[in-house]
Design an enzyme around this catalytic site. Sequence first.
Site, PDB file in Angstrom:
ATOM      1  N   GLU A   1      30.068 -18.342  -6.540  1.00  0.00           N
ATOM      2  CA  GLU A   1      29.818 -18.923  -5.216  1.00  0.00           C
ATOM      3  C   GLU A   1      30.350 -18.026  -4.095  1.00  0.00           C
ATOM      4  O   GLU A   1      29.721 -17.924  -3.039  1.00  0.00           O
ATOM      5  CB  GLU A   1      30.451 -20.323  -5.134  1.00  0.00           C
ATOM      6  CG  GLU A   1      29.714 -21.336  -6.012  1.00  0.00           C
ATOM      7  CD  GLU A   1      30.299 -22.739  -5.973  1.00  0.00           C
ATOM      8  OE1 GLU A   1      29.669 -23.635  -6.560  1.00  0.00           O
ATOM      9  OE2 GLU A   1      31.370 -22.945  -5.362  1.00  0.00           O
TER      10      GLU A   1
ATOM     11  N   THR B   1      34.440 -36.953  -5.139  1.00  0.00           N
ATOM     12  CA  THR B   1      33.093 -36.728  -4.586  1.00  0.00           C
ATOM     13  C   THR B   1      32.631 -37.923  -3.750  1.00  0.00           C
ATOM     14  O   THR B   1      32.052 -37.756  -2.680  1.00  0.00           O
ATOM     15  CB  THR B   1      32.102 -36.505  -5.757  1.00  0.00           C
ATOM     16  OG1 THR B   1      32.603 -35.461  -6.581  1.00  0.00           O
ATOM     17  CG2 THR B   1      30.717 -36.130  -5.240  1.00  0.00           C
TER      18      THR B   1
ATOM     19  N   PHE C   1      19.386 -36.864  -6.908  1.00  0.00           N
ATOM     20  CA  PHE C   1      19.743 -36.694  -5.502  1.00  0.00           C
ATOM     21  C   PHE C   1      19.491 -35.282  -4.974  1.00  0.00           C
ATOM     22  O   PHE C   1      19.802 -34.974  -3.821  1.00  0.00           O
ATOM     23  CB  PHE C   1      21.219 -37.065  -5.301  1.00  0.00           C
ATOM     24  CG  PHE C   1      22.178 -36.270  -6.168  1.00  0.00           C
ATOM     25  CD1 PHE C   1      22.573 -34.993  -5.822  1.00  0.00           C
ATOM     26  CD2 PHE C   1      22.682 -36.824  -7.341  1.00  0.00           C
ATOM     27  CE1 PHE C   1      23.461 -34.271  -6.602  1.00  0.00           C
ATOM     28  CE2 PHE C   1      23.565 -36.106  -8.134  1.00  0.00           C
ATOM     29  CZ  PHE C   1      23.954 -34.823  -7.771  1.00  0.00           C
TER      30      PHE C   1
ATOM     31  N   TYR D   1      22.626 -24.787  -5.021  1.00  0.00           N
ATOM     32  CA  TYR D   1      22.833 -26.016  -5.788  1.00  0.00           C
ATOM     33  C   TYR D   1      21.925 -26.096  -7.006  1.00  0.00           C
ATOM     34  O   TYR D   1      21.684 -27.193  -7.524  1.00  0.00           O
ATOM     35  CB  TYR D   1      22.615 -27.241  -4.895  1.00  0.00           C
ATOM     36  CG  TYR D   1      23.820 -27.596  -4.035  1.00  0.00           C
ATOM     37  CD1 TYR D   1      25.016 -28.044  -4.613  1.00  0.00           C
ATOM     38  CD2 TYR D   1      23.766 -27.516  -2.655  1.00  0.00           C
ATOM     39  CE1 TYR D   1      26.112 -28.384  -3.840  1.00  0.00           C
ATOM     40  CE2 TYR D   1      24.869 -27.864  -1.862  1.00  0.00           C
ATOM     41  CZ  TYR D   1      26.035 -28.295  -2.474  1.00  0.00           C
ATOM     42  OH  TYR D   1      27.127 -28.639  -1.708  1.00  0.00           O
TER      43      TYR D   1
ATOM     44  N   ASN E   1      29.546 -35.893   2.358  1.00  0.00           N
ATOM     45  CA  ASN E   1      30.957 -35.966   1.976  1.00  0.00           C
ATOM     46  C   ASN E   1      31.815 -34.791   2.451  1.00  0.00           C
ATOM     47  O   ASN E   1      32.774 -34.403   1.804  1.00  0.00           O
ATOM     48  CB  ASN E   1      31.081 -36.197   0.463  1.00  0.00           C
ATOM     49  CG  ASN E   1      30.462 -35.078  -0.337  1.00  0.00           C
ATOM     50  OD1 ASN E   1      29.981 -34.096   0.237  1.00  0.00           O
ATOM     51  ND2 ASN E   1      30.484 -35.197  -1.652  1.00  0.00           N
TER      52      ASN E   1
ATOM     53  N   ARG F   1      37.955 -35.885   2.000  1.00  0.00           N
ATOM     54  CA  ARG F   1      36.849 -36.828   1.864  1.00  0.00           C
ATOM     55  C   ARG F   1      37.295 -38.264   2.164  1.00  0.00           C
ATOM     56  O   ARG F   1      36.551 -39.039   2.762  1.00  0.00           O
ATOM     57  CB  ARG F   1      36.231 -36.700   0.471  1.00  0.00           C
ATOM     58  CG  ARG F   1      35.333 -35.462   0.376  1.00  0.00           C
ATOM     59  CD  ARG F   1      34.993 -35.112  -1.040  1.00  0.00           C
ATOM     60  NE  ARG F   1      33.883 -34.180  -1.138  1.00  0.00           N
ATOM     61  CZ  ARG F   1      33.514 -33.603  -2.279  1.00  0.00           C
ATOM     62  NH1 ARG F   1      34.168 -33.860  -3.400  1.00  0.00           N
ATOM     63  NH2 ARG F   1      32.492 -32.769  -2.305  1.00  0.00           N
TER      64      ARG F   1
ATOM     65  N   ARG G   1      40.315 -28.639  -4.768  1.00  0.00           N
ATOM     66  CA  ARG G   1      39.666 -29.874  -5.231  1.00  0.00           C
ATOM     67  C   ARG G   1      40.549 -31.094  -4.951  1.00  0.00           C
ATOM     68  O   ARG G   1      40.071 -32.167  -4.620  1.00  0.00           O
ATOM     69  CB  ARG G   1      39.350 -29.789  -6.728  1.00  0.00           C
ATOM     70  CG  ARG G   1      38.355 -28.703  -7.129  1.00  0.00           C
ATOM     71  CD  ARG G   1      36.950 -28.960  -6.675  1.00  0.00           C
ATOM     72  NE  ARG G   1      36.441 -30.248  -7.032  1.00  0.00           N
ATOM     73  CZ  ARG G   1      35.137 -30.588  -6.969  1.00  0.00           C
ATOM     74  NH1 ARG G   1      34.225 -29.703  -6.568  1.00  0.00           N
ATOM     75  NH2 ARG G   1      34.738 -31.782  -7.279  1.00  0.00           N
TER      76      ARG G   1
ATOM     77  N   LYS H   1      30.646 -29.112   5.456  1.00  0.00           N
ATOM     78  CA  LYS H   1      29.232 -29.483   5.438  1.00  0.00           C
ATOM     79  C   LYS H   1      28.740 -29.965   6.818  1.00  0.00           C
ATOM     80  O   LYS H   1      29.551 -30.249   7.706  1.00  0.00           O
ATOM     81  CB  LYS H   1      29.028 -30.577   4.375  1.00  0.00           C
ATOM     82  CG  LYS H   1      29.295 -30.093   2.937  1.00  0.00           C
ATOM     83  CD  LYS H   1      28.956 -31.190   1.923  1.00  0.00           C
ATOM     84  CE  LYS H   1      29.146 -30.724   0.497  1.00  0.00           C
ATOM     85  NZ  LYS H   1      28.767 -31.773  -0.497  1.00  0.00           N
TER      86      LYS H   1
ATOM     87  N   HIS I   1      32.461 -28.926   0.437  1.00  0.00           N
ATOM     88  CA  HIS I   1      32.171 -28.445  -0.919  1.00  0.00           C
ATOM     89  C   HIS I   1      33.342 -27.585  -1.359  1.00  0.00           C
ATOM     90  O   HIS I   1      33.940 -26.882  -0.541  1.00  0.00           O
ATOM     91  CB  HIS I   1      30.897 -27.589  -0.927  1.00  0.00           C
ATOM     92  CG  HIS I   1      30.725 -26.814  -2.202  1.00  0.00           C
ATOM     93  ND1 HIS I   1      30.132 -27.366  -3.313  1.00  0.00           N
ATOM     94  CD2 HIS I   1      31.149 -25.569  -2.571  1.00  0.00           C
ATOM     95  CE1 HIS I   1      30.176 -26.475  -4.303  1.00  0.00           C
ATOM     96  NE2 HIS I   1      30.778 -25.384  -3.874  1.00  0.00           N
TER      97      HIS I   1
HETATM   98  P1  IDP Z   1      31.413 -32.127  -5.882  1.00  0.00           P
HETATM   99  O1  IDP Z   1      30.859 -31.739  -4.513  1.00  0.00           O
HETATM  100  O2  IDP Z   1      32.576 -33.068  -5.765  1.00  0.00           O
HETATM  101  O3  IDP Z   1      31.694 -30.939  -6.748  1.00  0.00           O
HETATM  102  P2  IDP Z   1      29.027 -32.551  -7.500  1.00  0.00           P
HETATM  103  O4  IDP Z   1      28.912 -33.531  -8.622  1.00  0.00           O
HETATM  104  O5  IDP Z   1      29.100 -31.096  -7.830  1.00  0.00           O
HETATM  105  O6  IDP Z   1      30.269 -33.005  -6.593  1.00  0.00           O
HETATM  106  O7  IDP Z   1      27.781 -32.815  -6.557  1.00  0.00           O
HETATM  107  C1  IDP Z   1      27.420 -31.902  -5.540  1.00  0.00           C
HETATM  108  C2  IDP Z   1      27.082 -32.666  -4.276  1.00  0.00           C
HETATM  109  O8  IDP Z   1      25.916 -33.446  -4.510  1.00  0.00           O
HETATM  110  C3  IDP Z   1      28.137 -33.692  -3.843  1.00  0.00           C
HETATM  111  O9  IDP Z   1      29.176 -33.136  -3.092  1.00  0.00           O
HETATM  112  C4  IDP Z   1      27.321 -34.645  -3.027  1.00  0.00           C
HETATM  113  O10 IDP Z   1      27.070 -34.117  -1.725  1.00  0.00           O
HETATM  114  C5  IDP Z   1      26.013 -34.676  -3.800  1.00  0.00           C
HETATM  115  N1  IDP Z   1      26.016 -35.791  -4.779  1.00  0.00           N
HETATM  116  C6  IDP Z   1      26.658 -35.863  -5.957  1.00  0.00           C
HETATM  117  N2  IDP Z   1      26.449 -37.023  -6.584  1.00  0.00           N
HETATM  118  C7  IDP Z   1      25.609 -37.713  -5.781  1.00  0.00           C
HETATM  119  C8  IDP Z   1      25.006 -39.013  -5.879  1.00  0.00           C
HETATM  120  O11 IDP Z   1      25.183 -39.756  -6.853  1.00  0.00           O
HETATM  121  N3  IDP Z   1      24.197 -39.366  -4.828  1.00  0.00           N
HETATM  122  C9  IDP Z   1      23.985 -38.569  -3.748  1.00  0.00           C
HETATM  123  N4  IDP Z   1      24.538 -37.342  -3.620  1.00  0.00           N
HETATM  124  C10 IDP Z   1      25.345 -36.927  -4.610  1.00  0.00           C
HETATM  125 MG    MG Z   2      30.428 -29.525  -7.535  1.00  0.00          MG
END
Ligand code: IDP
Ligand code: MG
Length: 143
Positions: free
Chosen positions: A128, A93, A59, A51, A114, A104, A87, A11, A117
């Site tokens: 994807e 996350t 968010f 997304y 973070n 991370r 993962r 990212k 992805h």
């Molecule tokens: P992942 O990237 O670990 O699969 P997801 O739940 O799919 O997590 O969320 C996608 C992306 O959205 C996360 O990587 C992060 O950048 C952002 N995100 C997820 N939850 C939050 C939150 O509570 N606040 C702000 N950004 C978030």
């Molecule tokens: Mg995800």
Amino acid sequence: MAIEQTLSIIKPDAVGQNQIGNIIEYFERDGLSVVAAKMLHLTQEQAVKFYEIHQQRPFFKDLVTFMTSGPVLVMVLEGEDAIAKNRKIMGATDPAKAEKGTIRGDFATSIDQNAVHGSDSKETAKVEIAFFFKPFEITKRVQ
Ligand code: IDP
Ligand code: MG
């Protein structure tokens, strides 16, 4: 277990911190190989589409702004059990919950910035990968 392919994105935060090489090392060290890669600066439209599953989340707008804030490296990673393995290498996350030694845990600064992805299932990996790569852009490794 089987050989799988999964989508990985480094990212804008991690690209901006010049951590591409260090992050790819985590994948290669654990037996994942890069079989396709491209550097992109996502448009608003691409980020919204990629997304779209998160469209209703609070968010979402910040996520799109962040993902379009600078270039990303999009890759297909291949290897034994690649989807789950990626993962695991990525970590949780929220970097506050991610273990040290995960990408991370070591590179991310906040839950929205973070570092990486990774596809979360066989189905999303397929969708994807096809979002970013045509079949001829994905190579076959000889070993
Ligand atoms: P992942 O990237 O670990 O699969 P997801 O739940 O799919 O997590 O969320 C996608 C992306 O959205 C996360 O990587 C992060 O950048 C952002 N995100 C997820 N939850 C939050 C939150 O509570 N606040 C702000 N950004 C978030
Ligand atoms: Mg995800």
